[in-house]
Design an enzyme around this catalytic site. Structure first.
Site, mmCIF file in Angstrom:
data_model
loop_
_atom_site.group_PDB
_atom_site.id
_atom_site.type_symbol
_atom_site.label_atom_id
_atom_site.label_comp_id
_atom_site.label_asym_id
_atom_site.label_seq_id
_atom_site.Cartn_x
_atom_site.Cartn_y
_atom_site.Cartn_z
ATOM 1 N N LYS A 53 -4.961 -25.316 -22.592
ATOM 2 C CA LYS A 53 -4.580 -26.465 -23.395
ATOM 3 C C LYS A 53 -4.992 -27.751 -22.738
ATOM 4 O O LYS A 53 -4.686 -29.054 -23.166
ATOM 5 C CB LYS A 53 -3.096 -26.675 -23.531
ATOM 6 N N GLY A 55 -8.216 -28.476 -23.447
ATOM 7 C CA GLY A 55 -9.383 -28.925 -24.445
ATOM 8 C C GLY A 55 -10.428 -28.085 -24.429
ATOM 9 O O GLY A 55 -11.565 -28.238 -24.667
ATOM 10 N N TRP A 58 -12.485 -27.163 -27.442
ATOM 11 C CA TRP A 58 -13.441 -28.708 -28.074
ATOM 12 C C TRP A 58 -14.698 -28.721 -26.716
ATOM 13 O O TRP A 58 -15.934 -28.597 -27.163
ATOM 14 C CB TRP A 58 -12.737 -29.986 -27.669
ATOM 15 N N THR A 102 -12.883 -19.672 -18.796
ATOM 16 C CA THR A 102 -11.909 -19.028 -17.990
ATOM 17 C C THR A 102 -10.852 -19.738 -17.722
ATOM 18 O O THR A 102 -11.033 -21.134 -17.369
ATOM 19 C CB THR A 102 -12.723 -18.494 -16.690
ATOM 20 N N HIS A 103 -9.612 -19.551 -17.404
ATOM 21 C CA HIS A 103 -8.515 -20.232 -17.100
ATOM 22 C C HIS A 103 -8.118 -19.780 -15.293
ATOM 23 O O HIS A 103 -7.124 -20.061 -14.891
ATOM 24 C CB HIS A 103 -7.270 -20.023 -17.697
ATOM 25 N N ARG A 125 -6.681 -32.329 -18.143
ATOM 26 C CA ARG A 125 -5.945 -33.060 -18.928
ATOM 27 C C ARG A 125 -4.486 -33.392 -18.295
ATOM 28 O O ARG A 125 -4.066 -32.687 -17.557
ATOM 29 C CB ARG A 125 -5.802 -32.183 -20.326
ATOM 30 N N LYS A 261 -2.691 -31.762 -32.678
ATOM 31 C CA LYS A 261 -2.562 -33.047 -32.899
ATOM 32 C C LYS A 261 -3.751 -33.500 -32.309
ATOM 33 O O LYS A 261 -4.491 -34.638 -32.982
ATOM 34 C CB LYS A 261 -1.273 -33.689 -32.169
ATOM 35 N N GLY A 262 -4.178 -33.028 -31.177
ATOM 36 C CA GLY A 262 -5.671 -33.730 -30.699
ATOM 37 C C GLY A 262 -5.340 -35.227 -29.853
ATOM 38 O O GLY A 262 -6.403 -35.846 -30.008
HETATM 39 P P1 A3P Z 1 -2.660 -30.266 -28.885
HETATM 40 O O1 A3P Z 1 -1.852 -29.208 -28.849
HETATM 41 O O2 A3P Z 1 -1.840 -31.594 -27.833
HETATM 42 O O3 A3P Z 1 -3.095 -30.888 -30.236
HETATM 43 P P2 A3P Z 1 -7.411 -25.313 -25.539
HETATM 44 O O4 A3P Z 1 -8.593 -25.557 -26.558
HETATM 45 O O5 A3P Z 1 -7.412 -25.547 -24.086
HETATM 46 O O6 A3P Z 1 -6.505 -24.462 -26.109
HETATM 47 O O7 A3P Z 1 -6.593 -27.019 -25.697
HETATM 48 C C1 A3P Z 1 -6.026 -27.325 -27.086
HETATM 49 C C2 A3P Z 1 -5.846 -28.821 -27.272
HETATM 50 O O8 A3P Z 1 -6.962 -29.523 -27.420
HETATM 51 C C3 A3P Z 1 -4.771 -29.012 -28.455
HETATM 52 O O9 A3P Z 1 -3.980 -30.127 -28.268
HETATM 53 C C4 A3P Z 1 -5.920 -29.245 -29.561
HETATM 54 O O10 A3P Z 1 -5.477 -30.183 -30.508
HETATM 55 C C5 A3P Z 1 -6.877 -30.109 -28.559
HETATM 56 N N1 A3P Z 1 -8.205 -30.509 -29.302
HETATM 57 C C6 A3P Z 1 -8.946 -29.458 -29.697
HETATM 58 N N2 A3P Z 1 -10.102 -29.916 -30.111
HETATM 59 C C7 A3P Z 1 -10.247 -31.268 -30.047
HETATM 60 C C8 A3P Z 1 -10.967 -32.416 -30.435
HETATM 61 N N3 A3P Z 1 -11.938 -32.078 -31.164
HETATM 62 N N4 A3P Z 1 -10.380 -33.568 -30.171
HETATM 63 C C9 A3P Z 1 -9.200 -33.653 -29.566
HETATM 64 N N5 A3P Z 1 -8.514 -32.656 -29.185
HETATM 65 C C10 A3P Z 1 -9.048 -31.489 -29.522
#
Ligand code: A3P
Length: 293
Positions: A53, A55, A58, A102-103, A125, A261-262
């Site tokens: 989680k 990002g 992304w 990878t985590h 994060r 939510k991002g």
């Molecule tokens: P939230 O749940 O706070 O919205 P991962 O990809 O490691 O699983 O992380 C997911 C988190 O990254 C989610 O956070 C997601 O909304 C956020 N995320 C994914 N793409 C994003 C983007 N382009 N900009 C900002 N946040 C993003």
């Protein structure tokens, strides 16, 4: 075989969690982890290392676009290139240069990563936002057991989940130890460290930094195009509406999925003052520095 006390730690999770080398993991990847250290990677593999989680989707899309040299979405979801989840054959079928994510902790990675000098991008994060994002995922993502029964991945409350999270009783263990181990590794190995909040603030700059670290600099215009293609709403749309869905997991109807939510700071809508203080204390004890957010 877990002791009764150990079983209770994880009882609100729908899936079995087991200890591998002192770290809790989903039992279904335990076999793969046993041989992970001997996996042969490729010299031009790029590893995207994150705690869940942070990002990952992304950054993974951005890295793939840097490699491609253009703002074009990958065909599949990021889970298609998940080092500890996919089979060796599935990963072998990916074309080079692969962006594997990878985590895992540094000490759990294949030894070939260090021997070959693979490039590593480490994204972090605010751990409070990671906890909230993780909780939001586990209460909305559908888990199918061996008999085909479907439930959400975690059946407890936010208080229950936070308690597991800050004790490290979740898959991949304690986020603070994860951060500490990666920081230590970065003292000896050239890692590109990226922060979610910086990507939110100036994504073009972070893309440029990643591209330069990968020795793949691009025209300034392309960085801007990648940032735009990977904005929260554009990337959500691309993943949910444009991509092949083979590697996507199932979520409860009406929930927001991976792209929720991002934002930075959503933790304020979940943590009580007492929870926030306790969380910071644990961080400070594990990392030996003040909570930086
Ligand atoms: P939230 O749940 O706070 O919205 P991962 O990809 O490691 O699983 O992380 C997911 C988190 O990254 C989610 O956070 C997601 O909304 C956020 N995320 C994914 N793409 C994003 C983007 N382009 N900009 C900002 N946040 C993003």
């Amino acid at each position: 075989m877990a002791s009764p006390a150990e079983t209770r730690k994880f009882e609100q999770f729908a899936y079995e969690i087991t200890d591998v080398d002192g770290v809790p993991h989903m039992a279904l990847i335990a076999e793969k982890l046993k041989t992970m250290k001997h996996r042969q990677l490729r010299q031009d593999d790029i590893l995207l290392c994150t705690f869940p989680k942070s990002g990952t989707h992304w950054a993974w899309e951005i890295l793939n676009m840097i490699v491609a040299g253009k703002a074009e979405y990958t065909k599949h979801w990021q889970n298609s290139a998940w080092l500890e989840y996919r089979t060796e054959e599935e990963l072998e079928a990916l074309t080079s240069p692969r962006v594997l994510h990878t985590h895992l902790l540094p000490r759990q990675l294949p030894e070939s990563v260090w021997k070959l000098g693979c490039k590593i991008v480490f994204v972090q994060r605010n751990p409070k936002d990671c906890a909230v994002s993780c909780f939001s995922q586990v209460i909305s993502q559908v888990w199918k057991d061996e008999e085909g029964m479907e439930t959400v991945c975690f059946t407890g409350s936010w208080d229950d989940y936070l308690s597991c999270y800050q004790d490290g009783y979740i898959p991949y263990g304690l986020i603070f130890d994860y951060i500490r181990d990666w920081w230590k590794t970065a003292e000896q190995y050239n890692i590109c460290q990226v922060h979610y909040k910086d990507m939110k603030q100036d994504c073009v700059n972070e893309i440029r930094r990643m591209a330069e670290y990968l020795d793949r600099p691009l025209p300034e215009k392309t960085y801007v195009e990648i940032a735009e293609a990977c904005s929260f709403s554009n990337l959500k749309h691309a993943n949910e509406k444009l991509k092949d869905q083979t590697y996507h997991f199932q979520w409860e109807p009406g929930t927001s999925g991976y792209f929720r939510k991002g934002k930075t700071g959503d933790w304020k809508n979940f943590f009580t003052v007492a929870q926030s203080e306790k969380f910071e204390k644990i961080y400070e004890a594990r990392l030996n520095e003040p909570f930086p957010y």
